[in-house]
Design an enzyme around this catalytic site. Structure first.
Site, mmCIF file in Angstrom:
data_model
loop_
_atom_site.group_PDB
_atom_site.id
_atom_site.type_symbol
_atom_site.label_atom_id
_atom_site.label_comp_id
_atom_site.label_asym_id
_atom_site.label_seq_id
_atom_site.Cartn_x
_atom_site.Cartn_y
_atom_site.Cartn_z
ATOM 1 N N CYS A 61 -18.423 -15.914 6.629
ATOM 2 C CA CYS A 61 -17.524 -17.046 6.831
ATOM 3 C C CYS A 61 -18.144 -18.323 6.287
ATOM 4 O O CYS A 61 -19.352 -18.547 6.436
ATOM 5 C CB CYS A 61 -17.224 -17.209 8.320
ATOM 6 S SG CYS A 61 -16.120 -18.587 8.713
ATOM 7 N N CYS B 55 -11.068 -22.618 11.163
ATOM 8 C CA CYS B 55 -11.109 -21.963 9.857
ATOM 9 C C CYS B 55 -10.469 -22.912 8.860
ATOM 10 O O CYS B 55 -9.404 -23.478 9.117
ATOM 11 C CB CYS B 55 -10.316 -20.656 9.920
ATOM 12 S SG CYS B 55 -9.878 -19.972 8.298
ATOM 13 N N GLY C 130 -6.656 -14.016 12.324
ATOM 14 C CA GLY C 130 -7.594 -13.285 11.489
ATOM 15 C C GLY C 130 -8.811 -14.117 11.167
ATOM 16 O O GLY C 130 -9.836 -14.065 11.837
ATOM 17 N N TYR D 91 0.849 -1.189 0.000
ATOM 18 C CA TYR D 91 0.000 0.000 0.000
ATOM 19 C C TYR D 91 0.892 1.249 0.000
ATOM 20 O O TYR D 91 2.106 1.170 -0.076
ATOM 21 C CB TYR D 91 -0.943 -0.022 1.207
ATOM 22 C CG TYR D 91 -2.209 -0.843 0.994
ATOM 23 C CD1 TYR D 91 -2.248 -1.870 0.051
ATOM 24 C CD2 TYR D 91 -3.357 -0.608 1.735
ATOM 25 C CE1 TYR D 91 -3.401 -2.619 -0.148
ATOM 26 C CE2 TYR D 91 -4.513 -1.359 1.551
ATOM 27 C CZ TYR D 91 -4.526 -2.364 0.603
ATOM 28 O OH TYR D 91 -5.668 -3.102 0.404
ATOM 29 N N GLU E 121 -26.875 -41.761 7.774
ATOM 30 C CA GLU E 121 -25.826 -41.709 6.756
ATOM 31 C C GLU E 121 -25.602 -43.108 6.191
ATOM 32 O O GLU E 121 -25.400 -44.063 6.954
ATOM 33 C CB GLU E 121 -24.527 -41.172 7.382
ATOM 34 C CG GLU E 121 -23.273 -41.356 6.561
ATOM 35 C CD GLU E 121 -23.354 -40.715 5.186
ATOM 36 O OE1 GLU E 121 -22.924 -41.373 4.203
ATOM 37 O OE2 GLU E 121 -23.844 -39.569 5.075
ATOM 38 N N CYS F 117 -10.286 -21.221 3.360
ATOM 39 C CA CYS F 117 -10.815 -21.326 1.997
ATOM 40 C C CYS F 117 -10.935 -19.981 1.298
ATOM 41 O O CYS F 117 -11.051 -19.919 0.063
ATOM 42 C CB CYS F 117 -12.177 -22.022 2.016
ATOM 43 S SG CYS F 117 -13.495 -21.035 2.786
ATOM 44 N N ALA G 220 -23.581 -30.097 4.867
ATOM 45 C CA ALA G 220 -24.913 -29.495 4.996
ATOM 46 C C ALA G 220 -25.715 -30.190 6.090
ATOM 47 O O ALA G 220 -26.324 -29.539 6.948
ATOM 48 C CB ALA G 220 -25.659 -29.566 3.663
ATOM 49 N N CYS H 115 -14.957 -14.748 3.258
ATOM 50 C CA CYS H 115 -14.367 -13.594 3.942
ATOM 51 C C CYS H 115 -13.854 -12.635 2.882
ATOM 52 O O CYS H 115 -14.608 -11.816 2.361
ATOM 53 C CB CYS H 115 -13.286 -14.040 4.926
ATOM 54 S SG CYS H 115 -12.107 -15.240 4.272
#
Length: 646
Positions: A364, A344, A320, A176, A414, A347, A395, A351
């Site tokens: 997320c 986390c 983060g 930056y 399952e 991926c 899911a 985000c």
């Protein structure tokens, strides 16, 4: 009971500021501030939830000192005193939980400016090409403009102090504007702000001294800097160390150190391919040369955080995306509940991907409540239902977890012998460690919540279990697409799911399909020492891979000698390999011991349609059973389905 992570909860000081522990939330843009320059309720609630979760300090996403030079996303208007009252509310809500709050400040993105935001021609240290459009040459700031900018820094620093922030972080990171002054590759000036090291450091030094004059000696100044740009011509660690010394002498109280620039963007937002603690390496050398505390981020786990703190090379470990995925993970560590931390999965989808792709606020993939804490709060129901979930992929697992948290009675069926569905089967590579941890986490949570999981059981549409249920969640996932290619049923051909489940024989491997699944499989097999060729009909591989992740993936495929054949159509498979047809009509034989098909996935509609038809009033179809997508879509649809049952 002994807590192995106790070292992370030792108090520590930055300047005169006391922090209750060594766990800090990294600065991350949220896209939550309002158009009037005040933080939104969503943004304040987001930061507050992380403070509530036990972080010692919260660092906000970087806020621009004025709108004109920013050329980035929406931030708090540090140049408008009218934004102070609302910002004070933010600080108080963080302080209420015993955390400190630090505001990250930036004069702008410079050559990294987002297209069509702010000035059309980006400003920079020099007349250099814009990152996003090299045909646009940046306008070099004049000496007068630099001097005038110090007035903006003074006003921004006073704003921060009045609003109640505990510290200020100067954002000189990622190439930056400040970084552009410090780096020879971008700084071509011949005046007092260019040339020698001292001249290139003049701009950041003046900023530090200006902020110090505005806030006094009690408010710490942290300086965020990438010590290693990781691209040819960028600064190396050796180049950056003299800058640290100059800045420490100028009055910096701590350094937030890592690596990367926009030219190496995958190190700014490290995907799973880079592994854990991928930026910790910069700390060792920095520790030798500065006396002030060091902070470091970069895909840390609790274990890598502890290792880094114990090494003595760093004083604070920053989290983060893990803070987004589980805002309460510090508290869980403190309470010896490591198994309850939702990982986390690195991926980048919901985000930074959500911000880059949709210009909307972050969320997320594994925590749909992130950024929407008020609207997505899970509350106990007063009318418990009997819920049946068919399928234990992501899911179904999320739907079961959320429904159980709401107080419903949940049973998951399952047909396979383990939870996780296809995601669990294909999560075999070393770069999929966090996915394996996520599936394990779901298993632990469902057990703690009393959810009954029945494996090796295939439910049919006429099963009495469905009739007895108050609600049915169909999460049967998807199945591999098998196109009508001659020889696709040969004994040496397996689909990509079978390849992960049963292993791959032979050394020469051909993978038909160059999407995410095919490329991930190719990388994993190549890392095992196999010779891999990926065959893709389109003009590029990994088209469905998130852009930042793709940088790492393509580099690693190249480093592991994976051959990528694009514009190549599979026309025949036999026992010795694959015949492809190129765009010009010519054909070529690719020798292979094993051929893996990775042509994508399709819905398994027979069961879904039958259940919908029979029980339309109480059936919700989620995940890939409804629409083929990534894990983020599967988890979000499972969460929403359960939340909708009151």
């Amino acid at each position: 009971m002994e807590n192995k992570y106790a070292k992370l909860f030792e108090p520590m000081k930055i300047g005169k500021m006391h922090l209750k522990n060594r766990i800090v939330m990294s600065p991350m843009g949220t896209f939550t501030p309002m158009q009037d320059g005040t933080e939104s309720e969503e943004g304040m609630r987001y930061y507050e939830e992380r403070a509530r979760g036990g972080f010692g300090m919260i660092i906000t996403g970087s806020m621009f000192i004025n709108e004109k030079t920013a050329q980035g996303g929406p931030t708090i208007a540090l140049d408008n005193p009218r934004a102070i009252p609302k910002t004070t509310v933010l600080c108080e809500r963080v302080h209420r939980w015993g955390a400190k709050i630090c505001i990250s400040m930036s004069p702008g993105t410079g050559r990294n400016g987002m297209p069509n935001i702010g000035e059309r021609v980006p400003i920079s240290s020099s007349e250099i090409p814009s990152f996003y459009d090299p045909n646009i040459i940046c306008r070099a700031l004049t000496t007068e403009e630099i001097h005038d900018m110090m007035k903006d820094w003074t006003n921004a620093a006073i704003f921060a102090k009045r609003a109640g922030f505990d510290a200020i972080e100067i954002h000189a990171h990622a190439g930056y504007l400040i970084d552009q002054f410090m780096s020879p590759i971008w700084n071509k000036r011949t005046d007092e702000y260019g040339g020698s090291l001292e001249n290139r450091a003049r701009f950041p030094v003046e900023i530090v001294k200006t902020v110090r004059a505005a806030v006094g000696d009690d408010m710490p100044i942290i300086f965020r800097i990438a010590l290693d740009h990781r691209f040819n011509g960028g600064r190396t660690i050796e180049d950056s160390i003299p800058l640290l010394k100059i800045l420490e002498e100028a009055g910096v109280d701590a350094f937030d150190v890592d690596a990367g620039a926009y030219e190496s963007m995958d190190y700014i937002f490290p995907p799973s391919y880079l592994g854990e603690a991928c930026l910790a390496y910069v700390c060792k050398e920095a520790r030798k040369h500065v006396k002030v505390p060091l902070l470091n981020s970069g895909s840390h786990s609790p274990e890598t955080a502890l290792e880094l703190i114990n090494s003595g090379d760093c004083d604070f470990v920053m989290f983060g995306r893990q803070a987004i995925a589980d805002p309460h993970f510090p508290k869980k560590l403190m309470e010896n509940r490591r198994e309850d931390i939702r990982p986390c999965i690195l991926c980048n989808e919901e985000c930074i991907g959500r911000i880059f792709g949709r210009l909307t606020q972050l969320s997320c993939a594994v925590n749909p409540s992130a950024g929407f804490e008020d609207y997505m709060e899970i509350k106990k129901t007063e009318s418990p239902k009997n819920i049946v979930v068919v399928g234990a992929g992501p899911a179904g697992l999320e739907a079961a977890r959320t429904a159980a948290l709401k107080g419903h009675k949940v049973t998951v069926f399952e047909k396979g012998d383990s939870i996780g569905g296809t995601l669990g089967i294909v999560a075999t590579g070393p770069f999929k460690k966090r996915i394996r941890e996520l599936i394990h986490w779901y298993g632990v949570q469902l057990e703690k919540l009393g959810v009954k999981v029945v494996l090796n059981t295939e439910i049919k549409a006429d099963d009495p279990i469905l009739e007895a249920a108050d609600r049915i969640f169909v999460a049967t996932g998807s199945r591999p697409i098998i196109p009508p290619i001659r020889g696709i049923d040969c004994s040496n051909v397996i689909n990509v799911v079978e390849a992960h489940k049963h292993g791959v024989k032979g050394r020469n491997i051909a993978i038909c399909g160059g999407g995410l699944s095919g490329c991930d499989t190719a990388l994993e097999l190549a890392m095992e020492g196999k010779k891999v060729t990926v065959i893709e009909m389109l003009d590029e591989c990994a088209r469905d891979v998130m852009a930042i992740n793709k940088i790492s993936l393509m580099r690693l495929l190249d480093e592991n000698n994976v051959t990528l054949l694009t514009n190549s159509k599979v026309v025949e498979i036999d026992s010795s390999g694959v015949t492809i047809e190129k765009q010009d009509g010519s054909k070529e034989k690719i020798d292979a011991d094993t051929v893996i098909t990775a042509f994508g996935q399709s819905n398994d509609n027979d069961f879904t349609d039958a259940v919908r038809a029979k029980y339309c009033m109480k059936t919700t179809v989620i995940g890939d059973a409804e629409r083929i997508g990534k894990v983020s879509n599967a988890i979000r649809t499972g969460f929403y389905a359960a939340m909708a049952v009151e």
